[in-house]
Design a protein around this motif. Structure first.
Motif, PDB file in Angstrom:
ATOM      1  N   PHE A  13       7.173  -2.157  12.906  1.00 25.45           N
ATOM      2  CA  PHE A  13       6.749  -2.978  11.780  1.00 25.45           C
ATOM      3  C   PHE A  13       5.691  -4.003  12.183  1.00 25.45           C
ATOM      4  CE2 PHE A  13       6.999  -6.716   9.078  1.00 25.45           C
ATOM      5  CZ  PHE A  13       6.784  -6.152   7.835  1.00 25.45           C
ATOM      6  N   THR A  14       5.882  -4.662  13.329  1.00 19.20           N
ATOM      7  CA  THR A  14       4.953  -5.701  13.767  1.00 19.20           C
ATOM      8  C   THR A  14       3.548  -5.142  13.956  1.00 19.20           C
ATOM      9  OG1 THR A  14       6.785  -6.831  14.863  1.00 19.20           O
ATOM     10  CG2 THR A  14       4.576  -7.509  15.481  1.00 19.20           C
ATOM     11  N   GLU A  15       3.430  -3.938  14.526  1.00 21.89           N
ATOM     12  CA  GLU A  15       2.119  -3.304  14.695  1.00 21.89           C
ATOM     13  C   GLU A  15       1.467  -3.039  13.337  1.00 21.89           C
ATOM     14  OE1 GLU A  15       2.094   0.240  17.091  1.00 21.89           O
ATOM     15  OE2 GLU A  15       3.477  -0.661  18.536  1.00 21.89           O
ATOM     16  N   ILE A  16       2.237  -2.502  12.426  1.00 19.80           N
ATOM     17  CA  ILE A  16       1.718  -2.208  11.091  1.00 19.80           C
ATOM     18  C   ILE A  16       1.326  -3.494  10.382  1.00 19.80           C
ATOM     19  CG2 ILE A  16       2.356  -1.318   8.810  1.00 19.80           C
ATOM     20  CD1 ILE A  16       3.908   0.895  10.285  1.00 19.80           C
ATOM     21  N   LYS A  18       0.226  -6.234  11.684  1.00 20.93           N
ATOM     22  CA  LYS A  18      -1.040  -6.723  12.243  1.00 20.93           C
ATOM     23  C   LYS A  18      -2.230  -5.957  11.658  1.00 20.93           C
ATOM     24  CE  LYS A  18       0.792  -8.371  16.619  1.00 20.93           C
ATOM     25  NZ  LYS A  18       0.878  -8.143  18.064  1.00 20.93           N
ATOM     26  N   ILE A  19      -2.096  -4.652  11.547  1.00 21.79           N
ATOM     27  CA  ILE A  19      -3.174  -3.831  10.985  1.00 21.79           C
ATOM     28  C   ILE A  19      -3.453  -4.229   9.547  1.00 21.79           C
ATOM     29  CG2 ILE A  19      -3.817  -1.480  10.318  1.00 21.79           C
ATOM     30  CD1 ILE A  19      -2.045  -0.561  12.754  1.00 21.79           C
ATOM     31  N   VAL A  20      -2.386  -4.383   8.778  1.00 20.53           N
ATOM     32  CA  VAL A  20      -2.509  -4.754   7.366  1.00 20.53           C
ATOM     33  C   VAL A  20      -3.100  -6.157   7.230  1.00 20.53           C
ATOM     34  CG1 VAL A  20      -1.135  -5.268   5.302  1.00 20.53           C
ATOM     35  CG2 VAL A  20      -0.711  -3.175   6.587  1.00 20.53           C
ATOM     36  N   GLU A  22      -5.296  -7.429   9.007  1.00 20.09           N
ATOM     37  CA  GLU A  22      -6.745  -7.324   9.236  1.00 20.09           C
ATOM     38  C   GLU A  22      -7.475  -6.776   8.009  1.00 20.09           C
ATOM     39  OE1 GLU A  22      -7.021  -4.784  12.626  1.00 20.09           O
ATOM     40  OE2 GLU A  22      -6.272  -6.305  14.005  1.00 20.09           O
ATOM     41  N   GLY A  23      -6.732  -6.484   6.948  1.00 19.57           N
ATOM     42  CA  GLY A  23      -7.342  -5.981   5.721  1.00 19.57           C
ATOM     43  C   GLY A  23      -7.439  -4.475   5.652  1.00 19.57           C
ATOM     44  N   LYS A  24      -6.818  -3.788   6.600  1.00 19.28           N
ATOM     45  CA  LYS A  24      -6.868  -2.325   6.629  1.00 19.28           C
ATOM     46  C   LYS A  24      -5.575  -1.740   6.058  1.00 19.28           C
ATOM     47  CE  LYS A  24      -9.375  -2.609  10.953  1.00 19.28           C
ATOM     48  NZ  LYS A  24      -9.257  -2.369  12.398  1.00 19.28           N
ATOM     49  N   PRO A  25      -5.669  -0.698   5.278  1.00 23.04           N
ATOM     50  CA  PRO A  25      -4.443  -0.046   4.802  1.00 23.04           C
ATOM     51  C   PRO A  25      -3.854   0.855   5.883  1.00 23.04           C
ATOM     52  CG  PRO A  25      -6.343   1.101   3.960  1.00 23.04           C
ATOM     53  CD  PRO A  25      -6.868  -0.090   4.708  1.00 23.04           C
ATOM     54  N   VAL A  26      -2.564   1.082   5.807  1.00 23.52           N
ATOM     55  CA  VAL A  26      -1.881   2.012   6.700  1.00 23.52           C
ATOM     56  C   VAL A  26      -1.295   3.114   5.824  1.00 23.52           C
ATOM     57  CG1 VAL A  26      -0.005   2.326   8.368  1.00 23.52           C
ATOM     58  CG2 VAL A  26      -1.351   0.209   8.391  1.00 23.52           C
ATOM     59  N   TYR A  27      -1.685   4.342   6.115  1.00 24.72           N
ATOM     60  CA  TYR A  27      -1.201   5.502   5.369  1.00 24.72           C
ATOM     61  C   TYR A  27       0.038   6.030   6.074  1.00 24.72           C
ATOM     62  CZ  TYR A  27      -5.796   5.154   3.312  1.00 24.72           C
ATOM     63  OH  TYR A  27      -6.916   4.688   2.674  1.00 24.72           O
ATOM     64  N   LEU A  28       1.123   6.185   5.330  1.00 27.01           N
ATOM     65  CA  LEU A  28       2.380   6.653   5.903  1.00 27.01           C
ATOM     66  C   LEU A  28       2.653   8.096   5.491  1.00 27.01           C
ATOM     67  CD1 LEU A  28       4.538   3.470   5.251  1.00 27.01           C
ATOM     68  CD2 LEU A  28       3.348   4.116   7.355  1.00 27.01           C
ATOM     69  N   MET A  39      -0.487  -1.992   2.246  1.00 27.30           N
ATOM     70  CA  MET A  39      -1.657  -2.875   2.322  1.00 27.30           C
ATOM     71  C   MET A  39      -1.214  -4.299   2.036  1.00 27.30           C
ATOM     72  SD  MET A  39      -3.618  -2.108  -1.307  1.00 27.30           S
ATOM     73  CE  MET A  39      -4.232  -0.590  -0.756  1.00 27.30           C
ATOM     74  N   SER A  40      -2.071  -5.231   2.402  1.00 28.03           N
ATOM     75  CA  SER A  40      -1.748  -6.638   2.163  1.00 28.03           C
ATOM     76  C   SER A  40      -1.806  -6.941   0.667  1.00 28.03           C
ATOM     77  CB  SER A  40      -2.727  -7.545   2.912  1.00 28.03           C
ATOM     78  OG  SER A  40      -3.999  -7.486   2.308  1.00 28.03           O
ATOM     79  N   LEU A  41      -1.125  -7.997   0.286  1.00 34.80           N
ATOM     80  CA  LEU A  41      -1.172  -8.415  -1.116  1.00 34.80           C
ATOM     81  C   LEU A  41      -2.590  -8.802  -1.510  1.00 34.80           C
ATOM     82  CD1 LEU A  41       2.070 -10.555  -1.446  1.00 34.80           C
ATOM     83  CD2 LEU A  41       1.596  -8.330  -2.470  1.00 34.80           C
TER      84      LEU A  41
END
Length: 88
Positions: A13-16, A18-20, A22-28, A39-41
């Motif tokens: 979760f912590t890695e994800i 951090k990515i989010v 930074e403004g980047k989405p994470v596709y699961l 993605m971030s709010l």
């Protein structure tokens, strides 16, 4: 593009996060198939704002071309359909 198995949401979760952040989405993915995007709010709000702006512009263009009027649901659905076509 960041693509992760859905188990990473729990295990990393912590890695994800951090990515989010930074403004980047994470596709699961689940079983190798895309299931959701994290993605971030802030990024989600930007996306919603762009969709709303596009919907209003579409409504204005349509209103200039015809006297027929559409509900906001019809306008949003039309835009969603076009966005879906663009992401395929």
């Amino acid at each position: 593009m960041e693509i992760r198995p859905i188990s990473d949401l729990r295990n990393k979760f912590t890695e994800i996060e951090k990515i989010v952040a930074e403004g980047k989405p994470v596709y699961l993915t689940k079983n190798g198939y895309g299931t959701m995007v994290v993605m971030s709010l802030k990024e989600y709000a930007k996306l919603q704002d762009r969709l709303e702006t596009a919907a209003l512009k579409e409504a204005d263009r349509y209103a200039e071309q015809t006297t027929k009027r559409m509900t906001h649901e019809e306008v949003y659905q039309s835009i969603r359909n076009r966005l879906d076509e663009q992401t395929r």
